[in-house]
Design an enzyme around this catalytic site. Structure first.
Site, PDB file in Angstrom:
ATOM      1  CG  HIS A 163      -6.671  -5.860   0.938  1.00 13.93           C
ATOM      2  ND1 HIS A 163      -7.302  -5.289   2.083  1.00 13.93           N
ATOM      3  CD2 HIS A 163      -5.205  -5.617   1.253  1.00 13.93           C
ATOM      4  CE1 HIS A 163      -6.390  -4.743   2.814  1.00 13.93           C
ATOM      5  NE2 HIS A 163      -5.326  -4.718   2.691  1.00 13.93           N
ATOM      6  CG  HIS A 199      -1.848  -1.117   1.421  1.00 13.20           C
ATOM      7  ND1 HIS A 199      -2.680  -1.469   0.394  1.00 13.20           N
ATOM      8  CD2 HIS A 199      -2.210  -1.914   2.201  1.00 13.20           C
ATOM      9  CE1 HIS A 199      -3.741  -2.449   0.851  1.00 13.20           C
ATOM     10  NE2 HIS A 199      -3.079  -2.852   1.835  1.00 13.20           N
TER      11      HIS A 199
END
Lengths: 338, 338
Positions: free
Chosen positions: A222, A60
């Site tokens: 995700h 991320h």
């Protein structure tokens, strides 16, 4: 036949270790690795102040470790790609950060992170380490007014790191910091929109795989999904719909001072993010709100996913002060309004 | 059949105007629009100091206008997507910036920008405006030692904006600033690598269209190509090859202090950029150099192109001082090494 590479990596198993090594080499005046996957400030702050610690999987970037630095996080505990770091590593970090003033652990609401945090805090308490947890749960895709257990932690954690880092520097106590954090989390909300395909760097599997021209509002970080898929509409229509949902959740009073952040999650261009911001800003001003803090930046990404997160919060004056008037040298925090 | 949208935009014709409007709404304390497509500082600096002005097409956000602010650019003159702004608009900006101390115009070496700059400077001289130009030509894809006319301006312009903004704030004269700039441009070099498809936001045409698993080292900023296409290799092999080419160009002496920036151009993840930085850093240190200034960031993008630019420079101590020790509030400049 050998697998075709589509990312600039070396061994898939090594991505987390190698990216963290690159990161601390690039920003040697600000951050360092205290141990494997534990990123800390280069210059630790004095131990009479509460330490702010967070945890989460890699993949991320620049979040979460990009926000370690003076005036923000003291420590970021990193898991493998999209994976929680595990209780033992987090406990190791809590031992490193141990101090009488205590530790505030900021946990994004994802099951693995929550489980790691709960176990590590139990271990810490047994070891005499003073630690409290605060949960972020800004995602509103589970529906307006959904209980916080059903709401994921998205990019809204990043401004909270700034608020808490600045408040801790001022010498606020652990109890005071928990109150400041809970006042922020209760008044912040995020909505994510995803578009196109993106892949996991370790197995090349599709994290999301949306056909061209289809978007999903309410996507997770995700590929969890959770939103509705529909044909892409204009930037203005997308922004207006998202502003409406976020306002339904937050119910700001007229005259409220808001934070508005458009967080690019990967492949969507800064050009597009600017265009989306423009409409969201105008919608909010038309509703009678003041935009007190704003930003257009990739702060928390989802690999090469196209899309963005719209992060909104109703701010108190002390939140605004901590966001705008206190410097930080964290490598990916850009000062607001100097 | 109606065309499928794949980007968050409204009217293709309006992208530049709308993105600039969003940008100045997001950063109201730092930047403002002085006229259509002319971005200036919110708080102009005193007129006894040289103004630093640049120009270029949109579509590369956050560059170039993201670096307008105290301590960096005074003014950015914006063209439409990948298009020069034209001499008349640039002349308009030079009139706005007119001052006895003079204006330094930083021009990236692309034919449209150079033509606009030459014509606008002629108009300015006739109007009694004191202006000098400096060209950036950091691309090395035309071959080692190629004449500067054949070398394009890539992301190496951004650190130059910082150096010049800081030096101008100190009261350096126009002649001194030209010398500082030419000393930087003579000692800086950039190499771009592209991967995968990306499209123009206005006509959806492919800017680059590389099959999966193929990369092009030496790609330009608008699909000009110029490099060799070959199967993607590891991050480490890619980084090592690029470092070698850049060192062949710059020929740094042992002990040189270098700047190393890995600039993401769009879809390539920060994760990958960190991994590439790691290897480039190690290669340079192994060659006996010191990395004095470093950064991993999207400073100049090419829509949703995958790939990156490796920007390198051999720095003098005053370049380092201007890069590291002088603050700027430009919205996309992150302070280095505080």
């Amino acid at each position: 036949m050998e697998k075709i590479m589509t990312k600039f990596i070396n061994s898939p198993e090594a991505v987390t270790a190698e990216l963290l090594e690159g990161y601390v080499l690039a920003y040697p005046d600000q951050v360092a690795l205290a141990a494997e996957n534990i990123v800390v400030r280069k210059n630790p702050k004095s131990e009479d102040k509460v330490a702010i610690v967070t945890l989460g999987g890699s993949g991320h970037e620049p979040a979460l470790s990009g926000f370690v630095g003076d005036g923000m996080l003291d420590c970021s505990v990193v898991g493998d790609v999209f994976a929680a770091p595990g209780a033992q590593r987090l406990f190791q970090a809590l031992q490193l950060m141990k101090r009488e003033a205590g530790i505030l652990l900021v946990v994004l609401n994802h099951s693995g992170d929550v489980m790691s945090a709960n176990m590590a805090c139990q271990l810490a308490e047994r070891a005499g380490i003073k630690v409290r947890k605060v949960l972020t749960y800004d995602d509103v895709s589970a529906g307006i007014g959904a209980p916080k257990e059903d709401r994921r932690g998205l990019a809204g954690c990043v401004p909270l790191y700034k608020i808490l880092g600045a408040a801790a520097d001022e010498g606020r106590s652990l109890d005071e910091l928990v109150e400041i954090a809970e006042r922020y989390t209760a008044n912040s909300a995020t909505l994510a929109v995803a578009m196109r395909r993106c892949t996991h760097p370790q197995n090349d599997a599709a994290i999301t795989d949306l056909p061209d021209g289809i978007m999903e509002i309410g996507a997770g970080q995700h590929g969890e999904g959770g939103g509705g898929r529909k044909p892409l509409v204009s930037a203005d229509a997308t922004a207006a719909e998202m502003v409406d949902l976020l306002c339904q959740q937050l119910q700001p009073k007229a005259g409220s001072k808001l934070m508005l952040i458009i967080n690019g999650v990967g492949a969507t261009t800064h050009m597009e993010l600017n265009i989306v911001f423009r409409k969201a800003y105008k919608e909010l001003v038309a509703r009678g709100y003041e935009i007190a803090v704003s930003r257009i930046q990739e702060i928390l990404t989802v690999q090469e996913q196209a899309g963005f997160q719209m992060v909104m919060a109703v701010l108190d004056d002390d939140h605004i002060n901590y966001l705008k008037n206190k410097p930080s040298n964290a490598p990916y925090w850009v000062e607001i309004g100097r």
